[in-house]
Motif scaffolding. Structure first.
Motif, mmCIF file in Angstrom:
data_model
loop_
_atom_site.group_PDB
_atom_site.id
_atom_site.type_symbol
_atom_site.label_atom_id
_atom_site.label_comp_id
_atom_site.label_asym_id
_atom_site.label_seq_id
_atom_site.Cartn_x
_atom_site.Cartn_y
_atom_site.Cartn_z
ATOM 1 N N HIS A 30 4.060 4.549 4.619
ATOM 2 C CA HIS A 30 5.033 4.181 3.592
ATOM 3 C C HIS A 30 4.657 2.838 2.983
ATOM 4 O O HIS A 30 4.653 2.675 1.748
ATOM 5 N N LYS A 33 1.532 3.235 0.778
ATOM 6 C CA LYS A 33 1.735 3.974 -0.466
ATOM 7 C C LYS A 33 2.645 3.223 -1.429
ATOM 8 O O LYS A 33 2.514 3.381 -2.650
ATOM 9 N N LYS A 34 3.600 2.472 -0.889
ATOM 10 C CA LYS A 34 4.520 1.709 -1.743
ATOM 11 C C LYS A 34 4.214 0.223 -1.593
ATOM 12 O O LYS A 34 5.009 -0.538 -1.050
ATOM 13 N N ARG A 35 3.046 -0.155 -2.073
ATOM 14 C CA ARG A 35 2.616 -1.525 -1.846
ATOM 15 C C ARG A 35 3.576 -2.530 -2.473
ATOM 16 O O ARG A 35 4.032 -3.468 -1.826
ATOM 17 N N GLU A 36 3.907 -2.324 -3.767
ATOM 18 C CA GLU A 36 4.762 -3.296 -4.462
ATOM 19 C C GLU A 36 6.199 -3.240 -3.969
ATOM 20 O O GLU A 36 6.875 -4.255 -3.863
ATOM 21 N N ALA A 37 6.682 -2.024 -3.663
ATOM 22 C CA ALA A 37 8.095 -1.866 -3.329
ATOM 23 C C ALA A 37 8.388 -2.104 -1.853
ATOM 24 O O ALA A 37 9.519 -2.393 -1.489
ATOM 25 N N ALA A 38 7.380 -1.976 -0.998
ATOM 26 C CA ALA A 38 7.658 -2.077 0.436
ATOM 27 C C ALA A 38 6.785 -3.114 1.139
ATOM 28 O O ALA A 38 7.292 -3.975 1.835
ATOM 29 N N ARG B 15 14.354 -0.542 5.033
ATOM 30 C CA ARG B 15 13.884 0.453 4.062
ATOM 31 C C ARG B 15 12.719 1.277 4.589
ATOM 32 O O ARG B 15 12.301 2.244 3.935
#
Lengths: 198, 198
Positions: A30, A33-38, B15
Protein backbone atom coordinates in the motif's frame (compact mmCIF):
# COMPACT_ATOMS: atom_id res chain seq x y z
CA UNK A 1 12.06 -11.49 -3.81
CA UNK A 2 12.02 -7.84 -2.90
CA UNK A 3 15.08 -5.66 -2.39
CA UNK A 4 16.74 -5.53 1.06
CA UNK A 5 15.32 -2.03 1.67
CA UNK A 6 11.74 -3.23 1.16
CA UNK A 7 12.40 -6.34 3.27
CA UNK A 8 13.71 -4.11 6.07
CA UNK A 9 10.59 -1.94 5.90
CA UNK A 10 8.35 -5.03 5.98
CA UNK A 11 10.15 -6.34 9.03
CA UNK A 12 10.00 -2.99 10.84
CA UNK A 13 6.25 -2.84 10.27
CA UNK A 14 5.73 -6.51 11.17
CA UNK A 15 7.11 -5.82 14.64
CA UNK A 16 4.31 -3.34 15.42
CA UNK A 17 1.56 -4.69 17.66
CA UNK A 18 -1.43 -5.75 15.58
CA UNK A 19 0.59 -6.40 12.42
CA UNK A 20 2.11 -9.74 11.43
CA UNK A 21 4.34 -10.61 8.47
CA UNK A 22 1.41 -10.90 6.04
CA UNK A 23 -0.38 -7.70 7.01
CA UNK A 24 2.98 -5.91 7.07
CA UNK A 25 3.54 -6.96 3.45
CA UNK A 26 0.11 -5.63 2.49
CA UNK A 27 0.87 -2.39 4.31
CA UNK A 28 4.20 -2.07 2.49
CA UNK A 29 2.54 -2.68 -0.88
CA UNK A 30 0.00 0.00 0.00
CA UNK A 31 2.81 2.41 0.90
CA UNK A 32 4.71 1.65 -2.31
CA UNK A 33 1.66 2.04 -4.52
CA UNK A 34 0.36 5.18 -2.81
CA UNK A 35 3.62 7.00 -2.42
CA UNK A 36 2.20 10.54 -2.21
CA UNK A 37 -0.94 9.64 -0.26
CA UNK A 38 0.52 7.14 2.20
CA UNK A 39 4.30 6.78 2.23
CA UNK A 40 5.23 10.47 2.31
CA UNK A 41 2.75 11.48 5.05
CA UNK A 42 3.80 8.53 7.23
CA UNK A 43 7.47 9.34 6.70
CA UNK A 44 7.00 13.01 7.55
CA UNK A 45 4.86 12.22 10.60
CA UNK A 46 7.52 9.80 11.87
CA UNK A 47 10.28 12.34 11.23
CA UNK A 48 8.50 15.06 13.17
CA UNK A 49 7.68 12.77 16.07
CA UNK A 50 11.23 11.41 16.13
CA UNK A 51 12.72 14.93 16.18
CA UNK A 52 10.59 16.12 19.05
CA UNK A 53 9.74 13.00 21.04
CA UNK A 54 10.26 13.50 24.73
CA UNK A 55 8.94 12.39 28.08
CA UNK A 56 6.96 14.84 30.22
CA UNK A 57 9.10 15.65 33.26
CA UNK A 58 5.94 16.37 35.26
CA UNK A 59 3.69 13.38 34.63
CA UNK A 60 5.71 10.87 32.58
CA UNK A 61 3.49 11.03 29.49
CA UNK A 62 5.26 10.70 26.14
CA UNK A 63 4.71 13.66 23.84
CA UNK A 64 6.52 16.05 21.53
CA UNK A 65 6.64 18.79 24.16
CA UNK A 66 7.75 18.96 27.82
CA UNK A 67 5.51 19.63 29.71
CA UNK A 68 3.17 17.48 27.64
CA UNK A 69 -0.04 18.76 26.04
CA UNK A 70 -2.11 17.59 29.03
CA UNK A 71 0.10 19.24 31.69
CA UNK A 72 0.40 22.43 29.63
CA UNK A 73 -3.38 22.70 29.11
CA UNK A 74 -4.57 25.68 31.25
CA UNK A 75 -8.16 24.34 31.31
CA UNK A 76 -7.13 21.31 33.35
CA UNK A 77 -8.16 21.17 37.00
CA UNK A 78 -4.79 21.17 38.77
CA UNK A 79 -6.39 20.03 42.03
CA UNK A 80 -7.13 16.56 40.64
CA UNK A 81 -4.50 13.99 39.82
CA UNK A 82 -5.09 10.60 38.24
CA UNK A 83 -2.42 7.92 38.80
CA UNK A 84 -2.06 5.33 36.04
CA UNK A 85 0.33 2.49 35.31
CA UNK A 86 1.24 3.21 31.72
CA UNK A 87 1.08 5.94 29.10
CA UNK A 88 -1.45 3.75 27.26
CA UNK A 89 -3.77 4.04 30.28
CA UNK A 90 -3.39 7.84 30.35
CA UNK A 91 -4.37 7.95 26.68
CA UNK A 92 -7.29 5.58 27.20
CA UNK A 93 -8.70 7.67 30.07
CA UNK A 94 -8.05 10.94 28.31
CA UNK A 95 -9.86 9.80 25.17
CA UNK A 96 -13.02 9.50 27.28
CA UNK A 97 -12.69 13.25 28.08
CA UNK A 98 -14.32 12.63 31.47
CA UNK A 99 -11.42 13.35 33.78
CA UNK A 100 -10.80 17.09 34.08
CA UNK A 101 -7.50 16.92 35.98
CA UNK A 102 -3.96 15.88 35.22
CA UNK A 103 -2.16 12.53 35.33
CA UNK A 104 0.78 10.75 36.84
CA UNK A 105 2.26 7.78 34.99
CA UNK A 106 3.93 5.24 37.29
CA UNK A 107 5.68 3.49 34.43
CA UNK A 108 4.45 0.01 35.35
CA UNK A 109 3.10 -1.97 38.29
CA UNK A 110 4.65 -3.63 41.32
CA UNK A 111 5.41 -7.26 40.50
CA UNK A 112 7.31 -9.76 42.58
CA UNK A 113 7.34 -12.10 39.59
CA UNK A 114 8.90 -9.57 37.23
CA UNK A 115 11.07 -8.06 39.95
CA UNK A 116 9.45 -4.62 39.74
CA UNK A 117 10.00 -2.82 43.06
CA UNK A 118 8.61 0.53 44.26
CA UNK A 119 11.87 2.30 43.38
CA UNK A 120 11.49 1.11 39.77
CA UNK A 121 8.26 3.10 39.43
CA UNK A 122 7.71 6.83 39.51
CA UNK A 123 6.27 6.70 43.06
CA UNK A 124 8.76 9.01 44.85
CA UNK A 125 8.08 11.62 42.18
CA UNK A 126 4.34 11.20 42.78
CA UNK A 127 4.75 11.66 46.54
CA UNK A 128 6.86 14.80 46.00
CA UNK A 129 4.32 16.13 43.53
CA UNK A 130 1.44 15.62 45.96
CA UNK A 131 3.48 16.86 48.94
CA UNK A 132 4.19 20.09 47.05
CA UNK A 133 0.52 20.94 47.60
CA UNK A 134 -2.26 22.29 45.43
CA UNK A 135 -3.79 18.83 44.86
CA UNK A 136 -7.07 17.94 46.59
CA UNK A 137 -7.77 14.51 45.16
CA UNK A 138 -5.69 11.66 43.85
CA UNK A 139 -7.57 9.08 41.78
CA UNK A 140 -5.79 5.73 41.77
CA UNK A 141 -6.53 4.34 38.32
CA UNK A 142 -4.24 1.34 38.13
CA UNK A 143 -5.51 -1.73 36.30
CA UNK A 144 -8.05 -3.97 38.06
CA UNK A 145 -5.52 -6.81 38.05
CA UNK A 146 -3.90 -8.27 41.16
CA UNK A 147 -0.67 -6.40 40.47
CA UNK A 148 -2.49 -3.18 39.65
CA UNK A 149 -4.45 -3.31 42.89
CA UNK A 150 -1.31 -4.16 44.88
CA UNK A 151 0.32 -1.11 43.34
CA UNK A 152 -2.71 1.04 44.26
CA UNK A 153 -2.56 -0.14 47.88
CA UNK A 154 1.13 0.62 48.06
CA UNK A 155 0.66 4.09 46.55
CA UNK A 156 -2.25 4.75 48.92
CA UNK A 157 -0.02 3.85 51.91
CA UNK A 158 2.65 6.23 50.69
CA UNK A 159 0.15 9.10 50.24
CA UNK A 160 -1.87 8.42 53.40
CA UNK A 161 -0.12 11.02 55.57
CA UNK A 162 -0.64 13.79 53.01
CA UNK A 163 -3.72 16.06 53.08
CA UNK A 164 -5.37 14.71 49.92
CA UNK A 165 -8.48 12.69 49.29
CA UNK A 166 -7.59 9.29 47.85
CA UNK A 167 -10.12 7.68 45.53
CA UNK A 168 -10.05 4.75 43.17
CA UNK A 169 -12.01 3.80 40.09
CA UNK A 170 -15.34 2.14 40.82
CA UNK A 171 -15.86 -1.53 40.09
CA UNK A 172 -17.25 -0.71 36.68
CA UNK A 173 -13.87 -1.96 35.52
CA UNK A 174 -14.18 -5.70 34.93
CA UNK A 175 -11.89 -7.71 37.21
CA UNK A 176 -8.83 -8.81 35.30
CA UNK A 177 -9.39 -6.15 32.65
CA UNK A 178 -6.90 -3.57 31.41
CA UNK A 179 -7.91 0.08 30.93
CA UNK A 180 -6.61 0.42 27.42
CA UNK A 181 -9.00 -2.29 26.18
CA UNK A 182 -12.17 -0.88 27.71
CA UNK A 183 -14.93 0.97 25.94
CA UNK A 184 -15.48 4.57 26.96
CA UNK A 185 -18.89 3.85 28.51
CA UNK A 186 -17.32 1.49 31.06
CA UNK A 187 -14.55 4.00 31.73
CA UNK A 188 -17.14 6.73 32.27
CA UNK A 189 -19.06 4.65 34.79
CA UNK A 190 -15.90 3.73 36.65
CA UNK A 191 -14.85 7.39 36.87
CA UNK A 192 -18.28 8.64 38.00
CA UNK A 193 -18.57 6.01 40.74
CA UNK A 194 -15.04 6.40 42.08
CA UNK A 195 -14.90 5.92 45.88
CA UNK A 196 -12.57 6.70 48.81
CA UNK A 197 -9.83 4.18 49.52
CA UNK A 198 -11.09 1.95 52.35
CA UNK B 1 -5.05 14.72 24.07
CA UNK B 2 -1.79 14.08 22.29
CA UNK B 3 0.19 16.68 20.38
CA UNK B 4 -0.64 17.36 16.71
CA UNK B 5 2.52 15.54 15.62
CA UNK B 6 1.48 12.34 17.41
CA UNK B 7 -2.08 12.68 16.11
CA UNK B 8 -0.72 13.01 12.55
CA UNK B 9 1.35 9.86 13.01
CA UNK B 10 -1.65 7.97 14.39
CA UNK B 11 -3.76 9.00 11.42
CA UNK B 12 -1.05 8.09 8.90
CA UNK B 13 -0.80 4.61 10.44
CA UNK B 14 -4.57 4.20 10.74
CA UNK B 15 -4.86 4.53 6.95
CA UNK B 16 -2.73 1.44 6.36
CA UNK B 17 -4.70 -1.69 5.42
CA UNK B 18 -5.17 -3.90 8.46
CA UNK B 19 -4.86 -1.07 10.98
CA UNK B 20 -7.76 0.95 12.38
CA UNK B 21 -7.75 3.96 14.71
CA UNK B 22 -7.40 1.82 17.85
CA UNK B 23 -4.63 -0.45 16.62
CA UNK B 24 -2.86 2.59 15.13
CA UNK B 25 -2.85 4.18 18.60
CA UNK B 26 -1.35 1.02 20.08
CA UNK B 27 1.26 0.98 17.32
CA UNK B 28 2.11 4.65 17.98
CA UNK B 29 2.47 3.98 21.72
CA UNK B 30 4.75 1.07 20.91
CA UNK B 31 6.83 3.31 18.64
CA UNK B 32 7.04 6.07 21.27
CA UNK B 33 8.01 3.69 24.08
CA UNK B 34 10.53 1.71 22.02
CA UNK B 35 12.21 4.57 20.27
CA UNK B 36 15.52 2.83 19.53
CA UNK B 37 14.06 -0.61 18.84
CA UNK B 38 10.98 0.37 16.83
CA UNK B 39 10.69 4.01 15.83
CA UNK B 40 14.21 4.55 14.53
CA UNK B 41 14.38 1.35 12.43
CA UNK B 42 10.96 2.06 10.90
CA UNK B 43 11.92 5.65 10.15
CA UNK B 44 15.21 4.65 8.52
CA UNK B 45 13.57 1.85 6.52
CA UNK B 46 10.92 4.29 5.23
CA UNK B 47 13.57 6.88 4.37
CA UNK B 48 15.63 4.40 2.39
CA UNK B 49 12.60 3.06 0.52
CA UNK B 50 11.32 6.58 -0.15
CA UNK B 51 14.70 7.66 -1.55
CA UNK B 52 15.03 4.74 -3.91
CA UNK B 53 11.47 3.68 -4.69
CA UNK B 54 10.94 3.14 -8.39
CA UNK B 55 8.93 1.08 -10.82
CA UNK B 56 10.67 -1.61 -12.89
CA UNK B 57 10.60 -0.45 -16.50
CA UNK B 58 10.70 -4.08 -17.65
CA UNK B 59 7.99 -5.81 -15.62
CA UNK B 60 6.17 -3.10 -13.65
CA UNK B 61 7.19 -4.41 -10.21
CA UNK B 62 7.83 -1.78 -7.54
CA UNK B 63 11.29 -1.95 -6.05
CA UNK B 64 14.24 0.19 -5.05
CA UNK B 65 16.14 -0.66 -8.24
CA UNK B 66 15.30 -0.58 -11.96
CA UNK B 67 15.37 -3.30 -13.26
CA UNK B 68 13.87 -4.81 -10.12
CA UNK B 69 15.49 -7.58 -8.08
CA UNK B 70 13.52 -10.26 -9.97
CA UNK B 71 14.37 -8.99 -13.47
CA UNK B 72 18.01 -8.46 -12.48
CA UNK B 73 18.40 -11.97 -11.05
CA UNK B 74 20.64 -13.95 -13.48
CA UNK B 75 19.31 -17.29 -12.16
CA UNK B 76 15.83 -16.59 -13.53
CA UNK B 77 14.65 -18.53 -16.56
CA UNK B 78 14.19 -15.77 -19.14
CA UNK B 79 12.15 -18.10 -21.38
CA UNK B 80 9.21 -18.11 -18.97
CA UNK B 81 6.99 -15.13 -18.27
CA UNK B 82 4.17 -14.95 -15.74
CA UNK B 83 1.49 -12.31 -16.31
CA UNK B 84 -0.19 -10.97 -13.15
CA UNK B 85 -2.68 -8.21 -12.39
CA UNK B 86 -0.96 -6.44 -9.53
CA UNK B 87 2.38 -6.17 -7.82
CA UNK B 88 0.77 -7.90 -4.82
CA UNK B 89 0.18 -10.97 -7.03
CA UNK B 90 3.79 -10.96 -8.21
CA UNK B 91 4.93 -10.92 -4.58
CA UNK B 92 2.46 -13.66 -3.61
CA UNK B 93 3.64 -15.95 -6.42
CA UNK B 94 7.28 -15.17 -5.87
CA UNK B 95 7.05 -15.95 -2.17
CA UNK B 96 6.12 -19.52 -3.14
CA UNK B 97 9.52 -19.77 -4.96
CA UNK B 98 7.94 -22.19 -7.46
CA UNK B 99 8.02 -20.08 -10.60
CA UNK B 100 11.53 -19.94 -12.04
CA UNK B 101 10.84 -17.25 -14.66
CA UNK B 102 10.12 -13.53 -14.69
CA UNK B 103 6.91 -11.55 -14.39
CA UNK B 104 4.80 -8.95 -16.15
CA UNK B 105 2.50 -6.76 -14.06
CA UNK B 106 -0.57 -5.55 -15.97
CA UNK B 107 -1.41 -2.95 -13.34
CA UNK B 108 -5.03 -4.05 -12.92
CA UNK B 109 -7.78 -5.93 -14.71
CA UNK B 110 -10.21 -5.11 -17.48
CA UNK B 111 -13.43 -3.81 -15.97
CA UNK B 112 -16.41 -2.30 -17.73
CA UNK B 113 -17.78 -1.27 -14.35
CA UNK B 114 -14.67 0.64 -13.30
CA UNK B 115 -13.97 1.83 -16.86
CA UNK B 116 -10.63 0.03 -17.14
CA UNK B 117 -9.83 -0.50 -20.82
CA UNK B 118 -6.97 -2.48 -22.43
CA UNK B 119 -4.99 0.72 -23.02
CA UNK B 120 -5.10 1.43 -19.27
CA UNK B 121 -3.16 -1.77 -18.58
CA UNK B 122 0.40 -2.67 -19.52
CA UNK B 123 -0.76 -4.98 -22.34
CA UNK B 124 0.99 -3.29 -25.30
CA UNK B 125 4.24 -3.48 -23.35
CA UNK B 126 3.61 -7.18 -22.74
CA UNK B 127 2.99 -7.85 -26.45
CA UNK B 128 6.19 -5.97 -27.38
CA UNK B 129 8.11 -7.86 -24.73
CA UNK B 130 6.91 -11.23 -26.02
CA UNK B 131 7.29 -10.19 -29.69
CA UNK B 132 10.93 -9.29 -29.01
CA UNK B 133 11.53 -13.04 -28.70
CA UNK B 134 13.39 -15.27 -26.28
CA UNK B 135 10.23 -16.23 -24.42
CA UNK B 136 8.84 -19.76 -24.83
CA UNK B 137 5.94 -19.74 -22.39
CA UNK B 138 3.60 -17.12 -21.02
CA UNK B 139 1.66 -18.14 -17.89
CA UNK B 140 -1.52 -16.13 -17.50
CA UNK B 141 -1.86 -15.77 -13.71
CA UNK B 142 -4.66 -13.25 -13.39
CA UNK B 143 -7.09 -13.69 -10.50
CA UNK B 144 -9.77 -16.38 -10.81
CA UNK B 145 -12.46 -13.69 -10.76
CA UNK B 146 -14.71 -12.84 -13.68
CA UNK B 147 -12.68 -9.73 -14.46
CA UNK B 148 -9.38 -11.54 -14.05
CA UNK B 149 -10.46 -14.28 -16.47
CA UNK B 150 -11.80 -11.71 -18.96
CA UNK B 151 -8.42 -10.03 -18.83
CA UNK B 152 -6.65 -13.38 -19.36
CA UNK B 153 -8.81 -14.10 -22.44
CA UNK B 154 -8.07 -10.66 -23.87
CA UNK B 155 -4.33 -11.04 -23.27
CA UNK B 156 -4.43 -14.55 -24.79
CA UNK B 157 -6.08 -13.13 -27.93
CA UNK B 158 -3.42 -10.45 -28.21
CA UNK B 159 -0.58 -12.98 -27.85
CA UNK B 160 -2.13 -15.73 -30.00
CA UNK B 161 -0.24 -14.88 -33.19
CA UNK B 162 3.11 -14.93 -31.43
CA UNK B 163 5.22 -18.13 -31.22
CA UNK B 164 4.79 -18.73 -27.50
CA UNK B 165 3.00 -21.37 -25.51
CA UNK B 166 0.15 -19.82 -23.52
CA UNK B 167 -0.76 -21.47 -20.23
CA UNK B 168 -2.88 -20.53 -17.28
CA UNK B 169 -2.94 -21.51 -13.64
CA UNK B 170 -4.78 -24.75 -12.91
CA UNK B 171 -8.08 -24.73 -11.10
CA UNK B 172 -6.35 -25.18 -7.82
CA UNK B 173 -7.16 -21.51 -7.39
CA UNK B 174 -10.58 -21.31 -5.72
CA UNK B 175 -13.13 -19.54 -7.92
CA UNK B 176 -13.60 -15.99 -6.73
CA UNK B 177 -10.31 -16.04 -4.84
CA UNK B 178 -7.45 -13.59 -5.11
CA UNK B 179 -3.86 -14.74 -5.36
CA UNK B 180 -2.49 -12.61 -2.56
CA UNK B 181 -4.76 -14.34 -0.03
CA UNK B 182 -3.87 -17.92 -0.94
CA UNK B 183 -1.61 -20.26 0.98
CA UNK B 184 1.52 -21.43 -0.79
CA UNK B 185 0.34 -25.02 -1.07
CA UNK B 186 -2.63 -23.97 -3.19
CA UNK B 187 -0.40 -21.72 -5.27
CA UNK B 188 2.05 -24.60 -5.77
CA UNK B 189 -0.69 -26.93 -6.99
CA UNK B 190 -2.06 -24.32 -9.35
CA UNK B 191 1.38 -23.71 -10.83
CA UNK B 192 2.21 -27.41 -11.22
CA UNK B 193 -1.10 -28.19 -12.96
CA UNK B 194 -1.08 -25.17 -15.30
CA UNK B 195 -2.62 -26.03 -18.70
CA UNK B 196 -2.70 -24.63 -22.26
CA UNK B 197 -5.27 -21.93 -23.02
CA UNK B 198 -8.27 -23.71 -24.57
Amino acid sequence: MASPEIEALTQALARLPGLGPRSARRAVLHLLKKREAALTPLLHALERVNERLTSCSTCGNVDTTDPCAVCADPRRDTRMLCVVEEVADLWALDRSRLFPGRYHVLGGRLSALEGVRPEDLSIDALVSRVAAGGIDEVVLATNATLEGQTTAHYVADRLEALPVRLTQLAHGVPVGGELDYLDEGTLAQALRARRPVA
